[in-house]
Design a protein around this motif. Structure first.
Motif, PDB file in Angstrom:
ATOM      1  N   PHE A 187      -2.808  21.661  -7.620  1.00  0.00           N
ATOM      2  CA  PHE A 187      -3.237  22.053  -6.264  1.00  0.00           C
ATOM      3  C   PHE A 187      -2.668  23.445  -5.961  1.00  0.00           C
ATOM      4  O   PHE A 187      -3.314  24.291  -5.361  1.00  0.00           O
ATOM      5  CB  PHE A 187      -2.715  21.079  -5.194  1.00  0.00           C
ATOM      6  N   GLY A 188      -1.415  23.641  -6.389  1.00  0.00           N
ATOM      7  CA  GLY A 188      -0.707  24.876  -6.069  1.00  0.00           C
ATOM      8  C   GLY A 188      -1.335  26.140  -6.630  1.00  0.00           C
ATOM      9  O   GLY A 188      -1.104  27.234  -6.113  1.00  0.00           O
ATOM     10  N   ASN A 189      -2.144  26.007  -7.721  1.00  0.00           N
ATOM     11  CA  ASN A 189      -2.812  27.200  -8.263  1.00  0.00           C
ATOM     12  C   ASN A 189      -3.811  27.753  -7.247  1.00  0.00           C
ATOM     13  O   ASN A 189      -4.038  28.962  -7.174  1.00  0.00           O
ATOM     14  CB  ASN A 189      -3.554  26.870  -9.558  1.00  0.00           C
ATOM     15  N   PHE A 190      -4.428  26.847  -6.459  1.00  0.00           N
ATOM     16  CA  PHE A 190      -5.383  27.271  -5.434  1.00  0.00           C
ATOM     17  C   PHE A 190      -4.628  27.758  -4.199  1.00  0.00           C
ATOM     18  O   PHE A 190      -5.002  28.735  -3.561  1.00  0.00           O
ATOM     19  CB  PHE A 190      -6.317  26.100  -5.071  1.00  0.00           C
ATOM     20  N   GLN A 191      -3.561  27.039  -3.884  1.00  0.00           N
ATOM     21  CA  GLN A 191      -2.794  27.367  -2.678  1.00  0.00           C
ATOM     22  C   GLN A 191      -2.207  28.776  -2.706  1.00  0.00           C
ATOM     23  O   GLN A 191      -2.135  29.433  -1.684  1.00  0.00           O
ATOM     24  CB  GLN A 191      -1.649  26.366  -2.494  1.00  0.00           C
ATOM     25  N   ILE A 192      -1.766  29.209  -3.900  1.00  0.00           N
ATOM     26  CA  ILE A 192      -1.101  30.522  -3.947  1.00  0.00           C
ATOM     27  C   ILE A 192      -2.074  31.627  -3.540  1.00  0.00           C
ATOM     28  O   ILE A 192      -1.720  32.529  -2.770  1.00  0.00           O
ATOM     29  CB  ILE A 192      -0.440  30.800  -5.327  1.00  0.00           C
ATOM     30  N   PHE A 193      -3.323  31.544  -3.990  1.00  0.00           N
ATOM     31  CA  PHE A 193      -4.312  32.567  -3.615  1.00  0.00           C
ATOM     32  C   PHE A 193      -4.632  32.476  -2.121  1.00  0.00           C
ATOM     33  O   PHE A 193      -4.741  33.494  -1.442  1.00  0.00           O
ATOM     34  CB  PHE A 193      -5.592  32.431  -4.445  1.00  0.00           C
ATOM     35  N   ALA A 194      -4.792  31.243  -1.639  1.00  0.00           N
ATOM     36  CA  ALA A 194      -5.127  31.066  -0.216  1.00  0.00           C
ATOM     37  C   ALA A 194      -4.000  31.626   0.654  1.00  0.00           C
ATOM     38  O   ALA A 194      -4.244  32.286   1.666  1.00  0.00           O
ATOM     39  CB  ALA A 194      -5.368  29.596   0.084  1.00  0.00           C
ATOM     40  N   SER A 195      -2.754  31.397   0.232  1.00  0.00           N
ATOM     41  CA  SER A 195      -1.615  31.855   1.036  1.00  0.00           C
ATOM     42  C   SER A 195      -1.585  33.379   1.131  1.00  0.00           C
ATOM     43  O   SER A 195      -1.004  33.948   2.049  1.00  0.00           O
ATOM     44  CB  SER A 195      -0.298  31.339   0.446  1.00  0.00           C
ATOM     45  N   ARG A 196      -2.203  34.027   0.146  1.00  0.00           N
ATOM     46  CA  ARG A 196      -2.229  35.500   0.127  1.00  0.00           C
ATOM     47  C   ARG A 196      -3.592  36.039   0.576  1.00  0.00           C
ATOM     48  O   ARG A 196      -3.867  37.213   0.434  1.00  0.00           O
ATOM     49  CB  ARG A 196      -1.916  35.993  -1.288  1.00  0.00           C
ATOM     50  N   LYS A 254     -20.957  23.203  -3.328  1.00  0.00           N
ATOM     51  CA  LYS A 254     -20.201  22.806  -4.537  1.00  0.00           C
ATOM     52  C   LYS A 254     -18.696  22.676  -4.290  1.00  0.00           C
ATOM     53  O   LYS A 254     -18.043  21.843  -4.902  1.00  0.00           O
ATOM     54  CB  LYS A 254     -20.490  23.739  -5.705  1.00  0.00           C
ATOM     55  N   TYR A 255     -18.138  23.478  -3.370  1.00  0.00           N
ATOM     56  CA  TYR A 255     -16.688  23.377  -3.138  1.00  0.00           C
ATOM     57  C   TYR A 255     -16.342  22.116  -2.360  1.00  0.00           C
ATOM     58  O   TYR A 255     -15.261  21.556  -2.519  1.00  0.00           O
ATOM     59  CB  TYR A 255     -16.161  24.630  -2.426  1.00  0.00           C
ATOM     60  N   VAL A 256     -17.298  21.664  -1.535  1.00  0.00           N
ATOM     61  CA  VAL A 256     -17.096  20.392  -0.822  1.00  0.00           C
ATOM     62  C   VAL A 256     -17.170  19.248  -1.835  1.00  0.00           C
ATOM     63  O   VAL A 256     -16.315  18.347  -1.846  1.00  0.00           O
ATOM     64  CB  VAL A 256     -18.151  20.212   0.299  1.00  0.00           C
ATOM     65  N   GLN A 257     -18.162  19.310  -2.697  1.00  0.00           N
ATOM     66  CA  GLN A 257     -18.277  18.275  -3.751  1.00  0.00           C
ATOM     67  C   GLN A 257     -17.026  18.258  -4.620  1.00  0.00           C
ATOM     68  O   GLN A 257     -16.538  17.195  -5.015  1.00  0.00           O
ATOM     69  CB  GLN A 257     -19.479  18.572  -4.644  1.00  0.00           C
ATOM     70  N   PHE A 258     -16.529  19.442  -4.906  1.00  0.00           N
ATOM     71  CA  PHE A 258     -15.320  19.575  -5.715  1.00  0.00           C
ATOM     72  C   PHE A 258     -14.145  18.863  -5.018  1.00  0.00           C
ATOM     73  O   PHE A 258     -13.437  18.052  -5.620  1.00  0.00           O
ATOM     74  CB  PHE A 258     -15.031  21.073  -5.903  1.00  0.00           C
ATOM     75  N   PHE A 259     -13.990  19.143  -3.725  1.00  0.00           N
ATOM     76  CA  PHE A 259     -12.893  18.518  -2.988  1.00  0.00           C
ATOM     77  C   PHE A 259     -13.048  16.996  -2.960  1.00  0.00           C
ATOM     78  O   PHE A 259     -12.068  16.258  -3.129  1.00  0.00           O
ATOM     79  CB  PHE A 259     -12.822  19.083  -1.566  1.00  0.00           C
ATOM     80  N   GLN A 260     -14.275  16.547  -2.778  1.00  0.00           N
ATOM     81  CA  GLN A 260     -14.535  15.092  -2.783  1.00  0.00           C
ATOM     82  C   GLN A 260     -14.098  14.475  -4.111  1.00  0.00           C
ATOM     83  O   GLN A 260     -13.456  13.426  -4.154  1.00  0.00           O
ATOM     84  CB  GLN A 260     -16.024  14.835  -2.546  1.00  0.00           C
ATOM     85  N   LEU A 290      -9.103  25.431   0.222  1.00  0.00           N
ATOM     86  CA  LEU A 290     -10.539  25.492  -0.101  1.00  0.00           C
ATOM     87  C   LEU A 290     -11.377  25.902   1.104  1.00  0.00           C
ATOM     88  O   LEU A 290     -12.516  26.364   0.949  1.00  0.00           O
ATOM     89  CB  LEU A 290     -11.014  24.147  -0.663  1.00  0.00           C
ATOM     90  N   PHE A 291     -10.809  25.736   2.301  1.00  0.00           N
ATOM     91  CA  PHE A 291     -11.507  26.139   3.522  1.00  0.00           C
ATOM     92  C   PHE A 291     -11.907  27.617   3.459  1.00  0.00           C
ATOM     93  O   PHE A 291     -12.952  28.024   3.982  1.00  0.00           O
ATOM     94  CB  PHE A 291     -10.612  25.859   4.741  1.00  0.00           C
ATOM     95  N   LEU A 292     -11.114  28.422   2.769  1.00  0.00           N
ATOM     96  CA  LEU A 292     -11.451  29.848   2.633  1.00  0.00           C
ATOM     97  C   LEU A 292     -12.757  30.043   1.861  1.00  0.00           C
ATOM     98  O   LEU A 292     -13.396  31.087   1.960  1.00  0.00           O
ATOM     99  CB  LEU A 292     -10.325  30.615   1.932  1.00  0.00           C
ATOM    100  N   ALA A 325     -14.748  23.558   8.159  1.00  0.00           N
ATOM    101  CA  ALA A 325     -13.695  22.551   8.012  1.00  0.00           C
ATOM    102  C   ALA A 325     -14.239  21.128   8.064  1.00  0.00           C
ATOM    103  O   ALA A 325     -13.649  20.209   7.494  1.00  0.00           O
ATOM    104  CB  ALA A 325     -12.644  22.744   9.100  1.00  0.00           C
ATOM    105  N   LYS A 326     -15.358  20.960   8.747  1.00  0.00           N
ATOM    106  CA  LYS A 326     -15.858  19.591   9.022  1.00  0.00           C
ATOM    107  C   LYS A 326     -16.048  18.713   7.779  1.00  0.00           C
ATOM    108  O   LYS A 326     -15.531  17.599   7.736  1.00  0.00           O
ATOM    109  CB  LYS A 326     -17.183  19.669   9.806  1.00  0.00           C
ATOM    110  N   PRO A 327     -16.782  19.199   6.762  1.00  0.00           N
ATOM    111  CA  PRO A 327     -16.969  18.310   5.602  1.00  0.00           C
ATOM    112  C   PRO A 327     -15.656  17.997   4.878  1.00  0.00           C
ATOM    113  O   PRO A 327     -15.496  16.907   4.325  1.00  0.00           O
ATOM    114  CB  PRO A 327     -17.911  19.099   4.687  1.00  0.00           C
ATOM    115  N   LEU A 328     -14.712  18.930   4.923  1.00  0.00           N
ATOM    116  CA  LEU A 328     -13.411  18.679   4.289  1.00  0.00           C
ATOM    117  C   LEU A 328     -12.647  17.621   5.080  1.00  0.00           C
ATOM    118  O   LEU A 328     -12.047  16.708   4.510  1.00  0.00           O
ATOM    119  CB  LEU A 328     -12.594  19.982   4.191  1.00  0.00           C
TER     120      LEU A 328
END
Ligand code: AMP
Ligand code: MG
Length: 529
Positions: A208-217, A245-251, A333-335, A340-343
């Motif tokens: 999860f953290g690989n995605f978080q680091i980019f989002a944090s920046r 696709k990113y919503v499907q990914f999160f699901q 992933l919201f970025l 936000a709704k589907p997430l």
């Protein structure tokens, strides 16, 4: 006499992560913040006197290596970090994470070095050394790992795999020949220990953290690259061109993570450090640190002494921590989704899905195939009773398959006696409560139209007979410290068939011995590794 050369390893290298994703432009191995990159190239440290202790032959076969390959000098050199496999470029990944509920910024592979990705029989695998020296992400630590924690990771990864729990795997365990300083209980008593290196294997080690680091920046460009790469290689069921696709990914990540934690609850595994940097994007159990197995069934138990006060990562809370961690991933992933709704809908759905999956899982542990309304109550009552006296989870559920509806509750209770740490007869009310529950359970079994023997067989494929109890791992560690690796081999062989009776190993189907109740390494583990 002709000298017969040992065949060299022939691995089908198919690197993708370091080929398709952006690399750190700085090549020096210095500790730093790394921006706009998924990884930094880094070479493993050359060990002073590497020695192979153990290999998982199943894992070796899965990547196309046979017994001769394992015995070759090449194997030891490559999987101890001594030599770099031809045409590969090892690297450490950049990631961040929430640790114990707080954003910790950049973490990254501080002591893990990815060697290569390989393909064998249409399966791709990433091979990664843990404990092979410092990287740009080592922060204040040394990049090394000690023998005790490496044995724990090696044995448990493979044990979990054979239990049917989604997990990263372990190919090999080597001694480095170097000494490593650790303060095991963080109480001002540092000492030298033997250094070791494990080669971990998984389709990918992305967290999860690989995605978080980019989002944090707020680095949306690289966040998108990473998400697209991950979907393309590891979520092939998702159409790359789909708008959502990113919503499907999160699901899908949510589904896989739920599946993982349901398995943990089924076998009584407590991870101990469910920080978001320790959450695999593939829903695999990852980073075996101060994990433990429930002995007495206790939802509030955690093996991690670093988490002693908060007990954030206690057994009964793990499914909710998965949801909390998914929430953090959703924030990243919201970025990409910008909505936000589907997430949020997926996060809300998680709770209902968990209740449903938990009920199914508990029904299967109890051997119930029909769905009855009162099952929820029957299960809740059981969970309460299990805590009345200290009750060994593994022995209890294994012996439960021997319960017969035609027996008296008293006769059935005798079957479960072996699981109690305290003599429950001393407590009148407790005995009464158990007898009462067993009557209800017998009545419930009457409704099932399946022969007892068949039910027992099925239950014994759900409720393991053997797990890597904390004291068992410790016994193998104590012996290995003295150069005796026989217990590692024995436990490895035992845990390859955790659901099988295996009469010759019956001694491991026993409650935790009293000496291990409060022993460091058995009931108390710190993050020191
Ligand atoms: P963990 O709690 O073990 O998952 O580790 C959290 C972070 O600390 C990760 O970024 C690890 O790579 C890093 N880390 C843990 N131990 C070491 C070590 N001995 N040397 C360098 N980095 C480490
Ligand atoms: Mg970690």
């Amino acid at each position: 006499m002709l000298f017969q050369a040992i065949p060299h390893m022939n691995l089908q290298v198919r690197d993708t992560f370091n080929k398709e994703l952006p690399a750190d432009i700085v090549e020096a191995n210095t500790r730093r913040q790394v921006f706009e990159a998924c990884f930094s190239y880094v070479k493993p440290r050359v060990p002073s006197n590497p020695k192979l202790i153990h290999v998982s032959t199943e894992m070796a076969e899965s990547i196309g290596l046979n017994a001769k390959n394992i015995q070759s000098e090449d194997f030891l050199q490559v999987f101890s970090g001594d030599k770099i496999y031809p045409k590969t470029q090892p690297y450490a990944m950049c990631y961040g994470g929430h640790q114990f509920g707080h954003w910790a910024g950049q973490l990254g592979d501080g002591r893990a070095i990815n060697l290569m990705e390989i393909e064998h029989q249409d399966q791709s695998w990433a091979l990664q050394l843990k404990g092979a020296g410092e990287t740009p992400y080592s922060r204040t630590a040394d990049g090394l790992a000690v023998l005790r924690s490496s044995i724990r990771e090696h044995l448990c990864s493979e044990a979990m795999y054979h239990l049917g729990v989604p997990t990263t795997r372990s190919l090999s365990l080597c001694l480095s020949g170097d000494k490593v300083m650790r303060d095991i209980m963080y109480d001002g008593n540092p000492a030298y220990e033997k250094g070791a290196i494990v080669c971990r294997v998984a389709p990918s080690f992305i967290r999860f953290g690989n995605f978080q680091i980019f989002a944090s920046r707020n680095d949306v460009v690289n966040l998108k690259k990473l998400a697209d790469y991950t979907i393309r290689h590891f979520f092939k069921e998702i159409d790359e061109n789909a708008q959502d696709k990113y919503v499907q990914f999160f699901q899908e990540v949510s589904n896989r993570s739920l599946e993982m934690v349901i398995h943990w609850q089924r076998v009584g595994f407590v991870h101990g450090v469910m920080n978001t940097d320790n959450m695999s994007i593939l829903g695999l159990t990852i980073d075996y640190g101060p994990y433990g197995w429930l002995e007495g069934y206790e939802p509030g138990w955690t093996p991690n002494t670093t988490d002693r006060n908060q007990r954030r990562y206690r057994f009964g809370y793990q499914p909710f921590i998965v949801q909390w961690n998914l929430y953090q991933l959703a924030n990243a992933l919201f970025l990409l989704t910008k909505d936000a709704k589907p997430l949020e809908a997926i996060l809300n759905q998680y709770k209902d899905d968990f209740e449903k999956r938990k009920l199914e899982m508990m029904r299967s542990k109890l051997g119930l195939e029909l769905k009855e309304n009162d099952d929820v109550k029957l299960i809740e009552d059981l969970e309460q009773r299990l805590q009345l006296t200290e009750t060994d989870m593994t022995i209890f559920f294994r012996n439960l398959s021997q319960i017969r509806k035609e027996n008296t509750p008293e006769a059935n209770l005798k079957i479960l006696l072996q699981a109690f740490y305290e003599p429950y007869e001393l407590q009148e009310k407790t005995e009464e409560k158990w007898l009462n529950w067993l009557s209800l359970y017998s009545e419930r079994l009457q409704l099932e139209n399946i022969a007892s023997e068949i039910r027992a067989k099925k239950m014994n494929t759900i409720n393991p007979k053997y797990v890597l109890r904390n004291y068992m791992a410790q016994l193998s560690i104590d012996a290995a410290d003295k150069g005796d690796y026989s217990i590692i081999e024995e436990l490895y062989a035992l845990l390859k068939q955790p659901y099988k009776e295996q009469a010759k190993y019956q001694k491991w189907f026993a409650k935790r011995p009293e000496w291990a109740r409060h022993k460091v390494g058995c009931s108390m583990l710190s993050c020191s590794s």
